[in-house]
Scaffold this motif. Structure first.
Motif, PDB file in Angstrom:
ATOM      1  N   TYR A 191      10.599 -21.648 -25.491  1.00  0.00           N
ATOM      2  CA  TYR A 191      11.686 -22.603 -25.670  1.00  0.00           C
ATOM      3  C   TYR A 191      12.778 -22.097 -26.608  1.00  0.00           C
ATOM      4  CZ  TYR A 191       8.966 -26.192 -23.231  1.00  0.00           C
ATOM      5  OH  TYR A 191       8.273 -26.921 -22.293  1.00  0.00           O
ATOM      6  N   ASN A 192      12.430 -21.193 -27.507  1.00  0.00           N
ATOM      7  CA  ASN A 192      13.430 -20.678 -28.432  1.00  0.00           C
ATOM      8  C   ASN A 192      13.996 -19.317 -28.019  1.00  0.00           C
ATOM      9  OD1 ASN A 192      13.316 -22.869 -30.246  1.00  0.00           O
ATOM     10  ND2 ASN A 192      11.482 -22.032 -31.216  1.00  0.00           N
ATOM     11  N   GLU A 233      15.284 -20.512 -32.849  1.00  0.00           N
ATOM     12  CA  GLU A 233      14.578 -21.642 -33.449  1.00  0.00           C
ATOM     13  C   GLU A 233      15.563 -22.633 -34.062  1.00  0.00           C
ATOM     14  OE1 GLU A 233      11.708 -20.427 -36.283  1.00  0.00           O
ATOM     15  OE2 GLU A 233      10.609 -19.122 -34.899  1.00  0.00           O
ATOM     16  N   PRO A 234      15.349 -23.940 -33.847  1.00  0.00           N
ATOM     17  CA  PRO A 234      16.206 -24.925 -34.517  1.00  0.00           C
ATOM     18  C   PRO A 234      16.070 -24.814 -36.034  1.00  0.00           C
ATOM     19  CG  PRO A 234      14.929 -25.947 -32.751  1.00  0.00           C
ATOM     20  CD  PRO A 234      14.365 -24.565 -32.938  1.00  0.00           C
ATOM     21  N   ARG A 274      13.378 -29.714 -27.217  1.00  0.00           N
ATOM     22  CA  ARG A 274      14.082 -28.455 -27.486  1.00  0.00           C
ATOM     23  C   ARG A 274      15.013 -28.113 -26.333  1.00  0.00           C
ATOM     24  NH1 ARG A 274      17.028 -25.192 -27.879  1.00  0.00           N
ATOM     25  NH2 ARG A 274      17.014 -23.155 -28.896  1.00  0.00           N
ATOM     26  N   LEU A 297       7.226 -27.231 -32.854  1.00  0.00           N
ATOM     27  CA  LEU A 297       7.472 -26.064 -32.012  1.00  0.00           C
ATOM     28  C   LEU A 297       6.677 -24.839 -32.476  1.00  0.00           C
ATOM     29  CD1 LEU A 297      11.321 -26.354 -31.422  1.00  0.00           C
ATOM     30  CD2 LEU A 297       9.472 -27.054 -29.898  1.00  0.00           C
ATOM     31  N   MET A 304      10.663 -29.260 -35.941  1.00  0.00           N
ATOM     32  CA  MET A 304      10.634 -27.805 -36.082  1.00  0.00           C
ATOM     33  C   MET A 304       9.200 -27.318 -36.254  1.00  0.00           C
ATOM     34  SD  MET A 304      14.099 -26.981 -38.320  1.00  0.00           S
ATOM     35  CE  MET A 304      13.913 -28.282 -39.531  1.00  0.00           C
TER      36      MET A 304
END
Length: 340
Positions: free
Chosen positions: A249-250, A16-17, A51, A323, A320
């Motif tokens: 995506y993470n 995760e960002p 992302r 997502l 963030m």
């Protein structure tokens, strides 16, 4: 000297960002040269695809370099112009990224017609998200009257449009969204036939109850557990436009598919169609999309919701949250006032 702001990619996220993956910089507002225009950002669009641009792996577009301005589409005012094709005060859509000001030579700028709707819709229901829904559903999904269309992320910018267009084409629309409020909105405000909370521990059973005749079109925005609930319900000759996979995506490593054999067998025996797509694949359809969608929005046949945060500084947190499904509708950042 007047100061501009931009948000750059400070580090490539692992999983995760996090806030430290972004950095806010100030710089002098640039002066346009010969043939150039200065753009002042009003609205910035935040979208899940960003992302992927933060990662270095192979994709359909080059990644944002570390230290580079984060990728994004914006609605901007022409603040100064040395280009005869653009006059000061005109509103344009451009891929200028996460920054308050940018210089453009005019290539790729698209003038926004304020008569079609609020200018923010040009990066929402009348922009890329709306066209993604329109082309993915109609050109790949091809819903027929009486068929059942299921869409994940049903309260978001793309999913909400998918379900409403499905209804306009005479299909049943079943949404999947996160939480009671979003599901209530999808059914009561947007007119879907049903909406299932993806957090429900009985997701698969609830979805089956909502789709007694199976699923003919599944518009994929999510992947993960949602797709696993959908997969057994796909009818023979079902079509699956694959738009996004936000549940993955993470991911930090590629995981071997645990039921790839079952998926391939069903694809064969049920003659399923899976097609991934990028909205630019259907660039030739933009005129059709804008004609139809603007009319539907004007006539109240397609509704939309915007989820706005204020100031460029809010973009990392908003992204963030996006997502994780924190947004309720199209995620926008108001970077500056409509008029300077």
């Amino acid at each position: 000297m007047a100061q501009a702001k931009r948000i750059v990619l400070a580090a490539r996220p692992v999983g995760e960002p996090k806030p430290s993956d972004f950095h806010l910089e100030e710089f002098a507002v640039p002066t346009p040269g010969q043939g150039e225009v200065l753009l002042r950002t009003i609205w910035l669009s935040l979208d899940p695809y960003m992302r992927g641009r933060m990662s270095e792996g192979p994709s359909y577009a080059a990644p944002v370099p570390v230290g580079g301005v984060m990728e994004g589409e914006a609605v901007s005012e022409v603040a100064a112009s040395n280009n005869p094709d653009f006059t000061v005060g005109e509103i344009v859509r451009a891929r200028t990224g996460w920054q308050s000001h940018a210089i453009s030579n005019g290539k790729g700028l698209i003038k926004v017609d304020p008569k079609l709707g609020p200018i923010s819709t040009s990066i929402g229901v009348l922009g890329m998200p709306g066209m993604t829904a329109y082309t993915g559903l109609l050109d790949i999904g091809k819903p027929q009257p009486g068929e059942t269309v299921v869409v994940a992320g049903a309260s978001g910018a793309v999913g909400s449009a998918v379900g409403q267009i499905a209804k306009l084409k005479g299909a049943r629309a079943v949404g999947i969204a996160g939480g009671k409020d979003k599901c209530d909105y999808v059914v009561k405000e947007l007119g879907f036939d049903a909406c299932i909370d993806h957090r429900d521990p009985d997701l698969a059973a609830r979805l089956k109850d909502a789709c007694p005749g199976g699923i003919d079109v599944y518009f994929e925005n999510v992947g993960g557990a949602v797709f696993e609930a959908v997969f057994p319900l796909l009818n023979p000759f079902a079509r699956v436009p694959v738009c996004g996979l936000i549940a993955h995506y993470n991911d930090t490593e590629a995981k071997p598919p645990k039921w790839a054999a079952s998926l391939m067998r069903a694809t064969l025996t049920k003659r399923l169609t899976f097609r991934g797509f990028i909205v630019s694949d259907f660039a030739a359809r933009h005129g059709d999309f804008l004609r139809d969608m603007s009319a539907w929005v004007r006539d109240g046949k397609v509704k939309y919701k915007e989820f706005v945060t204020e100031g460029l500084e809010s973009a990392p947190g908003a992204f963030m949250g996006l997502l994780k499904g924190a947004n309720f509708g199209k995620q926008l950042v108001r970077v500056g006032p409509d008029k300077a």
